[in-house]
Design a protein around this motif. Structure first.
Motif, mmCIF file in Angstrom:
data_model
loop_
_atom_site.group_PDB
_atom_site.id
_atom_site.type_symbol
_atom_site.label_atom_id
_atom_site.label_comp_id
_atom_site.label_asym_id
_atom_site.label_seq_id
_atom_site.Cartn_x
_atom_site.Cartn_y
_atom_site.Cartn_z
ATOM 1 N N ALA A 164 0.851 -1.189 0.000
ATOM 2 C CA ALA A 164 0.000 0.000 0.000
ATOM 3 C C ALA A 164 0.887 1.240 0.000
ATOM 4 O O ALA A 164 2.087 1.170 0.283
ATOM 5 N N ILE A 165 0.283 2.371 -0.355
ATOM 6 C CA ILE A 165 0.998 3.654 -0.396
ATOM 7 C C ILE A 165 0.406 4.547 0.686
ATOM 8 O O ILE A 165 -0.807 4.787 0.707
ATOM 9 N N ARG A 166 1.269 5.016 1.589
ATOM 10 C CA ARG A 166 0.776 5.862 2.688
ATOM 11 C C ARG A 166 1.763 6.974 2.973
ATOM 12 O O ARG A 166 2.931 6.915 2.571
ATOM 13 N N MET A 205 10.479 -2.198 1.935
ATOM 14 C CA MET A 205 11.149 -2.092 0.635
ATOM 15 C C MET A 205 12.335 -3.062 0.568
ATOM 16 O O MET A 205 12.542 -3.727 -0.451
ATOM 17 N N ARG A 248 -0.235 7.165 -9.484
ATOM 18 C CA ARG A 248 0.894 7.950 -10.019
ATOM 19 C C ARG A 248 2.041 7.994 -9.006
ATOM 20 O O ARG A 248 3.216 7.869 -9.376
ATOM 21 N N LEU A 249 1.695 8.186 -7.755
ATOM 22 C CA LEU A 249 2.725 8.194 -6.704
ATOM 23 C C LEU A 249 3.431 6.845 -6.634
ATOM 24 O O LEU A 249 4.653 6.765 -6.514
ATOM 25 N N ASP A 283 5.920 6.356 -9.443
ATOM 26 C CA ASP A 283 7.141 7.132 -9.242
ATOM 27 C C ASP A 283 8.017 6.506 -8.153
ATOM 28 O O ASP A 283 9.237 6.437 -8.277
ATOM 29 N N LEU A 284 7.369 6.020 -7.112
ATOM 30 C CA LEU A 284 8.100 5.445 -5.978
ATOM 31 C C LEU A 284 8.735 4.102 -6.333
ATOM 32 O O LEU A 284 9.885 3.841 -5.973
ATOM 33 N N LEU A 285 7.976 3.260 -7.012
ATOM 34 C CA LEU A 285 8.399 1.871 -7.183
ATOM 35 C C LEU A 285 8.868 1.539 -8.595
ATOM 36 O O LEU A 285 9.291 0.409 -8.862
ATOM 37 N N GLU A 286 8.786 2.505 -9.470
ATOM 38 C CA GLU A 286 9.233 2.311 -10.848
ATOM 39 C C GLU A 286 8.594 1.097 -11.500
ATOM 40 O O GLU A 286 9.268 0.256 -12.096
ATOM 41 N N LEU A 336 1.502 14.885 -8.877
ATOM 42 C CA LEU A 336 2.789 14.220 -8.679
ATOM 43 C C LEU A 336 3.921 15.113 -9.177
ATOM 44 O O LEU A 336 3.814 15.717 -10.242
ATOM 45 N N ARG A 367 10.370 12.227 -9.574
ATOM 46 C CA ARG A 367 11.661 12.333 -8.874
ATOM 47 C C ARG A 367 12.651 13.276 -9.570
ATOM 48 O O ARG A 367 13.238 14.136 -8.915
ATOM 49 N N THR A 424 5.215 6.712 1.017
ATOM 50 C CA THR A 424 6.105 5.573 0.807
ATOM 51 C C THR A 424 5.263 4.309 0.812
ATOM 52 O O THR A 424 4.034 4.373 0.895
ATOM 53 N N VAL A 452 3.879 0.784 2.428
ATOM 54 C CA VAL A 452 3.645 0.108 3.705
ATOM 55 C C VAL A 452 2.993 -1.235 3.384
ATOM 56 O O VAL A 452 2.578 -1.477 2.246
#
Lengths: 283, 70
Positions: free
Chosen positions: A48-50, A63, A91-92, A95-98, B44, B47, B65, B67
């Motif tokens: 999940a994304i938080r 991660m 979208r987040l 970007d975070l996890l490619e 967004l 990066r 991030t 979780v």
């Protein structure tokens, strides 16, 4: 025992040998998460994304576990109750996890956590247009599943029963219809309570099963991870092997000929042959 | 105090240096660049674009991030 190998499950260009997709939520510890994932045999895990708390830098984080295990990571939009926030979350996540993979959830209300069909359709269309590989959580409505597949979803993922409810596949007929109507992999997502629920879904012909609470919430999550793995493999093998028809009457496994004198029923009482076939078409 | 501006970070009001870029804010808050994704005013900021984005008064910034989840 001779090794048996299955065709891989192919989703969005990824090949998975394990047909179990496992969530990373609700475990007692990071160590337990890591061990349960390993024992389940999964190759794709959901996250999940938080919001990130300031200064919350632990020595080892999820991660690291995901990367060390070599898992494909499938971020979700859990907790989103409208299409817009689900799209933002996706979208987040990208970007975070490619990764272009996204498990899309647009939920209707917090009590049932049932997917909202209108928001789910809108978000699917938007995200597919933005190049996401959308694995979409949906209800078990067959026509809705068709619309989602037509919009370009990489996988349609009907709920067996409400998220975390542990009630298994409540409407196998609908799940079967979905599999007949769409060409993308159908993954039963949510509601799995125990290994037999996974087996049932796989016996119906599901391409895979996605679960989280069924393992994390078990009294012994690590043992349940093994059980879910076995249930998935058993169900898949049974599906490919082709089960026997359901019948109303018995069908003797031992020869009916050659019995010793005066043993066995008279021929007149026998309900053998096609008369024993299920008259109501249960199968 | 003209050198400070007020922004909202994950819903909390915080003061940052005027002209601070997003990448600097990420580092200032103690995060590695690749452990966070950033949104400003619901959009967004990828990066590579963080270094070019200078924070503005009243910006609503989200740091997220991964979780555990299903």
């Amino acid at each position: 025992m001779e090794q048996w190998t299955d065709e891989p499950l192919r989703i969005a260009g990824i090949e998975l040998q394990s047909r179990l997709l496992v969530g990373t939520g609700k475990y007692a510890s990071l160590e337990q998460t890591e061990e349960a994932l390993k024992l389940s045999g999964t190759q794709m895990v959901t996250v999940a994304i938080r919001r990130l708390d300031a200064g919350a830098t632990e020595e080892r984080c999820l991660m690291d576990v995901v990367r060390a295990g070599g898992y494909h990571v499938l971020p979700n939009t859990a907790g989103c109750f409208d299409a817009e926030s689900a799209v933002r979350t996706a979208r987040l996540a990208r970007d975070l996890l490619e990764t272009d993979l996204i498990k899309l959830e647009v939920l209707g209300d917090p009590r049932t956590l049932l997917p909202d069909p209108v928001g789910t359709l809108a978000a699917t269309e938007q995200l597919v247009g933005e190049g996401f590989k959308v694995m979409v959580y949906t209800s078990d409505d067959p026509r809705l599943a068709v619309h989602l597949a037509d919009l370009g979803a990489a996988s349609v993922m009907p709920a067996g029963s409400p998220i975390g409810s542990g009630r298994g596949v409540l409407n196998p007929t609908n799940v079967q219809l979905i599999m007949e109507l769409v060409d993308v992999p159908v993954i039963v997502d949510a509601g799995v309570g125990t290994a037999s629920d996974v087996a049932v879904a796989m016996e119906l012909g599901a391409a895979g099963v996605l679960l989280n609470t069924g393992i994390a919430g078990a009294r012994d999550p690590l043992l349940m991870a093994r059980a879910m793995r076995a249930g998935c493999e058993a169900g898949r093998q049974a599906y490919l092997a082709g089960r026997i028809e359901r019948r109303l009457y018995a069908n003797a496994s031992s020869p009916e000929e050659g019995l010793i004198e005066e043993a066995g029923p008279g021929a007149a009482n026998s309900a053998g042959g096609d008369k024993g076939k299920d008259p109501v078409g249960v199968s | 105090m003209s050198g400070l501006i007020g922004i909202h970070l994950n819903g909390e009001a915080v003061q940052v240096q005027k002209g601070l870029c997003l990448e600097e804010l990420v580092r200032e808050r103690g995060h590695a660049s690749n452990e966070v994704a950033v949104e400003v005013n619901r959009d967004l900021v990828p990066r590579p674009a963080r270094a070019e984005y200078s924070l503005q008064e009243e910006d609503r910034v989200e740091f997220v991030t991964l979780v555990g989840g299903g």
